[in-house]
Scaffold this active site. Sequence first.
Site, mmCIF file in Angstrom:
data_model
loop_
_atom_site.group_PDB
_atom_site.id
_atom_site.type_symbol
_atom_site.label_atom_id
_atom_site.label_comp_id
_atom_site.label_asym_id
_atom_site.label_seq_id
_atom_site.Cartn_x
_atom_site.Cartn_y
_atom_site.Cartn_z
ATOM 1 N N CYS A 82 0.836 -1.196 0.000
ATOM 2 C CA CYS A 82 0.000 0.000 0.000
ATOM 3 C C CYS A 82 0.879 1.256 0.000
ATOM 4 C CB CYS A 82 -0.993 -0.020 1.165
ATOM 5 S SG CYS A 82 -2.347 1.175 0.947
ATOM 6 N N HIS A 191 -3.811 -4.639 -0.381
ATOM 7 C CA HIS A 191 -3.399 -5.249 0.885
ATOM 8 C C HIS A 191 -3.492 -6.767 0.785
ATOM 9 C CE1 HIS A 191 -3.166 -1.666 3.494
ATOM 10 N NE2 HIS A 191 -4.122 -1.182 2.718
ATOM 11 N N GLU A 193 -2.519 -8.814 2.959
ATOM 12 C CA GLU A 193 -2.854 -9.302 4.303
ATOM 13 C C GLU A 193 -4.340 -9.184 4.614
ATOM 14 O OE1 GLU A 193 -2.322 -4.905 5.066
ATOM 15 O OE2 GLU A 193 -1.634 -6.414 3.622
#
Length: 211
Positions: A82, A191, A193
Amino acid sequence: MVKNVVVLDYGSGNLRSAERALARVGAHVTVTSDFAAALDCDGLVVPGVGAFEACMAGLRSVYGERIIGRRLAGGRPVLGICVGMQILFARGVEHGVETEGCGEWPGTVERLDAPVLPHMGWNTVKAPAASVLFDGIDEATRFYFVHSYGVRDWELRAGEGFADPLVTWAEHGVPFVAAVENGPLMATQFHPEKSGDAGAALLSNWLGTLE
Protein backbone atom coordinates in the site's frame (compact mmCIF):
# COMPACT_ATOMS: atom_id res chain seq x y z
CA MET A 1 13.40 -24.12 5.34
CA VAL A 2 11.50 -21.47 7.31
CA LYS A 3 12.18 -17.94 6.10
CA ASN A 4 12.84 -15.12 8.55
CA VAL A 5 10.79 -12.06 7.64
CA VAL A 6 10.83 -8.65 9.31
CA VAL A 7 7.79 -6.37 9.12
CA LEU A 8 9.33 -2.92 9.49
CA ASP A 9 7.76 -0.95 12.33
CA TYR A 10 8.08 2.74 11.59
CA GLY A 11 4.80 3.89 13.10
CA SER A 12 2.61 3.18 10.08
CA GLY A 13 0.84 0.18 8.66
CA ASN A 14 -1.22 -2.85 9.54
CA LEU A 15 1.65 -4.47 11.38
CA ARG A 16 -0.21 -7.26 13.14
CA SER A 17 -2.36 -8.08 10.12
CA ALA A 18 0.79 -8.41 8.02
CA GLU A 19 2.45 -10.48 10.74
CA ARG A 20 -0.47 -12.92 10.92
CA ALA A 21 -0.78 -13.21 7.13
CA LEU A 22 2.91 -14.00 6.70
CA ALA A 23 2.88 -16.48 9.57
CA ARG A 24 -0.11 -18.18 7.95
CA VAL A 25 1.99 -19.01 4.89
CA GLY A 26 4.89 -20.35 6.93
CA ALA A 27 7.22 -17.42 7.62
CA HIS A 28 8.91 -16.73 10.93
CA VAL A 29 7.89 -13.10 11.44
CA THR A 30 9.34 -10.34 13.61
CA VAL A 31 7.79 -6.88 13.86
CA THR A 32 10.57 -4.44 14.67
CA SER A 33 12.32 -1.18 13.82
CA ASP A 34 15.72 -2.65 14.68
CA PHE A 35 18.21 -1.69 11.96
CA ALA A 36 20.34 -4.85 12.11
CA ALA A 37 17.34 -7.20 12.18
CA ALA A 38 15.73 -5.47 9.20
CA LEU A 39 19.00 -5.56 7.31
CA ASP A 40 19.84 -9.21 7.99
CA CYS A 41 16.48 -10.99 7.58
CA ASP A 42 15.61 -13.16 4.57
CA GLY A 43 12.81 -10.80 3.51
CA LEU A 44 11.76 -7.29 4.58
CA VAL A 45 8.13 -6.13 4.40
CA VAL A 46 7.44 -2.39 4.40
CA PRO A 47 3.74 -1.75 5.13
CA GLY A 48 2.08 1.65 5.14
CA VAL A 49 -1.26 3.38 5.60
CA GLY A 50 -2.28 7.02 5.63
CA ALA A 51 -0.51 10.02 4.13
CA PHE A 52 2.62 9.75 1.98
CA GLU A 53 4.33 12.60 3.87
CA ALA A 54 3.71 11.04 7.30
CA CYS A 55 4.91 7.63 6.14
CA MET A 56 8.13 9.10 4.76
CA ALA A 57 8.75 10.94 8.02
CA GLY A 58 8.24 7.72 9.97
CA LEU A 59 10.44 5.75 7.60
CA ARG A 60 13.27 8.26 7.91
CA SER A 61 13.00 8.18 11.71
CA VAL A 62 14.11 4.52 11.72
CA TYR A 63 16.57 4.94 8.81
CA GLY A 64 14.22 2.92 6.65
CA GLU A 65 15.48 4.46 3.40
CA ARG A 66 18.99 3.32 4.25
CA ILE A 67 17.80 -0.17 5.17
CA ILE A 68 15.90 -0.55 1.89
CA GLY A 69 18.79 0.82 -0.15
CA ARG A 70 21.39 -1.41 1.47
CA ARG A 71 19.23 -4.50 1.12
CA LEU A 72 18.60 -3.85 -2.57
CA ALA A 73 22.28 -3.12 -3.21
CA GLY A 74 22.95 -6.64 -1.96
CA GLY A 75 20.07 -8.19 -3.92
CA ARG A 76 18.07 -8.88 -0.76
CA PRO A 77 14.26 -8.97 -1.09
CA VAL A 78 11.96 -6.12 -0.05
CA LEU A 79 8.15 -6.12 -0.34
CA GLY A 80 6.22 -2.83 -0.06
CA ILE A 81 2.49 -2.84 0.73
CA CYS A 82 0.00 0.00 0.00
CA VAL A 83 1.68 3.29 1.03
CA GLY A 84 4.73 1.10 1.62
CA MET A 85 4.71 0.68 -2.16
CA GLN A 86 4.01 4.35 -2.87
CA ILE A 87 6.99 5.63 -0.87
CA LEU A 88 9.32 3.60 -3.10
CA PHE A 89 8.62 6.07 -5.89
CA ALA A 90 10.36 9.42 -6.41
CA ARG A 91 7.64 11.68 -5.06
CA GLY A 92 4.12 11.94 -3.70
CA VAL A 93 1.73 14.87 -4.15
CA GLU A 94 -1.15 15.23 -1.69
CA HIS A 95 -3.24 18.38 -1.21
CA GLY A 96 -0.69 20.37 -3.18
CA VAL A 97 2.20 19.24 -0.99
CA GLU A 98 5.04 17.42 -2.75
CA THR A 99 7.12 15.01 -0.67
CA GLU A 100 10.28 13.26 -1.75
CA GLY A 101 10.05 9.48 -1.67
CA CYS A 102 12.73 6.80 -1.58
CA GLY A 103 13.38 7.16 -5.30
CA GLU A 104 13.84 3.47 -6.05
CA TRP A 105 11.54 4.02 -9.04
CA PRO A 106 10.84 7.25 -10.94
CA GLY A 107 7.27 8.42 -10.88
CA THR A 108 4.67 10.38 -8.93
CA VAL A 109 2.02 9.19 -6.52
CA GLU A 110 -1.03 11.38 -7.14
CA ARG A 111 -4.76 11.49 -6.55
CA LEU A 112 -6.77 9.09 -8.69
CA ASP A 113 -9.23 10.67 -11.10
CA ALA A 114 -12.33 8.72 -10.11
CA PRO A 115 -15.95 9.61 -9.28
CA VAL A 116 -15.74 7.85 -5.90
CA LEU A 117 -12.76 8.02 -3.55
CA PRO A 118 -11.30 6.33 -1.69
CA HIS A 119 -11.07 3.25 -3.86
CA MET A 120 -12.18 0.85 -1.17
CA GLY A 121 -13.02 -2.80 -1.69
CA TRP A 122 -12.27 -5.71 -3.98
CA ASN A 123 -10.89 -5.34 -7.47
CA THR A 124 -9.26 -7.45 -10.15
CA VAL A 125 -5.78 -6.82 -11.49
CA LYS A 126 -4.07 -7.42 -14.82
CA ALA A 127 -0.73 -9.11 -14.24
CA PRO A 128 1.90 -9.86 -16.90
CA ALA A 129 2.24 -13.49 -17.96
CA ALA A 130 5.74 -13.84 -16.45
CA SER A 131 4.67 -12.62 -13.00
CA VAL A 132 6.04 -14.53 -10.03
CA LEU A 133 3.80 -12.86 -7.45
CA PHE A 134 0.63 -13.83 -9.33
CA ASP A 135 1.80 -17.27 -10.46
CA GLY A 136 -1.07 -19.74 -10.18
CA ILE A 137 -3.59 -17.01 -9.30
CA ASP A 138 -6.59 -16.79 -11.62
CA GLU A 139 -6.98 -13.50 -13.50
CA ALA A 140 -10.53 -13.13 -12.12
CA THR A 141 -9.21 -13.10 -8.54
CA ARG A 142 -9.97 -9.97 -6.55
CA PHE A 143 -7.70 -8.21 -4.06
CA TYR A 144 -8.58 -5.70 -1.35
CA PHE A 145 -7.74 -2.02 -1.96
CA VAL A 146 -8.06 1.04 0.27
CA HIS A 147 -6.53 4.19 -1.26
CA SER A 148 -7.21 7.51 -2.95
CA TYR A 149 -3.74 7.97 -4.45
CA GLY A 150 -1.67 5.88 -6.80
CA VAL A 151 0.86 5.83 -9.62
CA ARG A 152 -0.94 6.47 -12.88
CA ASP A 153 2.10 6.51 -15.18
CA TRP A 154 4.94 3.99 -15.13
CA GLU A 155 8.09 5.93 -16.04
CA LEU A 156 10.96 3.48 -15.63
CA ARG A 157 12.44 1.99 -18.78
CA ALA A 158 15.06 -0.71 -18.45
CA GLY A 159 18.56 0.03 -19.68
CA GLU A 160 20.59 -2.22 -21.91
CA GLY A 161 21.32 -5.52 -20.21
CA PHE A 162 18.54 -5.08 -17.65
CA ALA A 163 15.11 -6.66 -17.75
CA ASP A 164 12.03 -4.48 -17.71
CA PRO A 165 10.21 -4.57 -14.35
CA LEU A 166 6.93 -6.48 -14.42
CA VAL A 167 4.06 -4.06 -13.79
CA THR A 168 0.56 -5.16 -12.82
CA TRP A 169 -2.31 -2.74 -13.40
CA ALA A 170 -5.79 -2.18 -11.97
CA GLU A 171 -8.45 0.38 -12.75
CA HIS A 172 -10.60 2.71 -10.66
CA GLY A 173 -11.67 5.65 -12.75
CA VAL A 174 -8.24 5.51 -14.39
CA PRO A 175 -5.60 2.77 -14.72
CA PHE A 176 -3.03 2.71 -11.92
CA VAL A 177 -0.10 0.54 -10.87
CA ALA A 178 -1.33 -2.31 -8.67
CA ALA A 179 1.96 -4.18 -8.24
CA VAL A 180 5.58 -4.13 -9.37
CA GLU A 181 8.19 -6.90 -9.60
CA ASN A 182 11.70 -5.50 -10.11
CA GLY A 183 14.30 -8.06 -9.10
CA PRO A 184 14.54 -8.13 -5.29
CA LEU A 185 12.16 -5.15 -4.99
CA MET A 186 8.46 -5.99 -5.19
CA ALA A 187 5.37 -4.14 -4.06
CA THR A 188 1.57 -4.14 -4.11
CA GLN A 189 -0.87 -1.24 -3.92
CA PHE A 190 -3.54 -3.55 -2.52
CA HIS A 191 -3.40 -5.25 0.89
CA PRO A 192 -2.49 -8.94 0.53
CA GLU A 193 -2.85 -9.30 4.30
CA LYS A 194 -6.53 -8.32 3.95
CA SER A 195 -7.17 -10.28 0.74
CA GLY A 196 -7.92 -13.69 2.23
CA ASP A 197 -6.83 -16.76 0.29
CA ALA A 198 -5.78 -14.65 -2.71
CA GLY A 199 -3.44 -12.59 -0.56
CA ALA A 200 -2.08 -15.72 1.10
CA ALA A 201 -1.26 -17.20 -2.30
CA LEU A 202 0.59 -14.04 -3.31
CA LEU A 203 2.55 -13.89 -0.05
CA SER A 204 3.42 -17.56 -0.42
CA ASN A 205 4.74 -16.82 -3.92
CA TRP A 206 6.84 -13.98 -2.51
CA LEU A 207 8.24 -16.23 0.23
CA GLY A 208 9.25 -18.64 -2.51
CA THR A 209 11.58 -15.97 -3.93
CA LEU A 210 13.56 -15.66 -0.68
CA GLU A 211 16.91 -17.43 -0.61
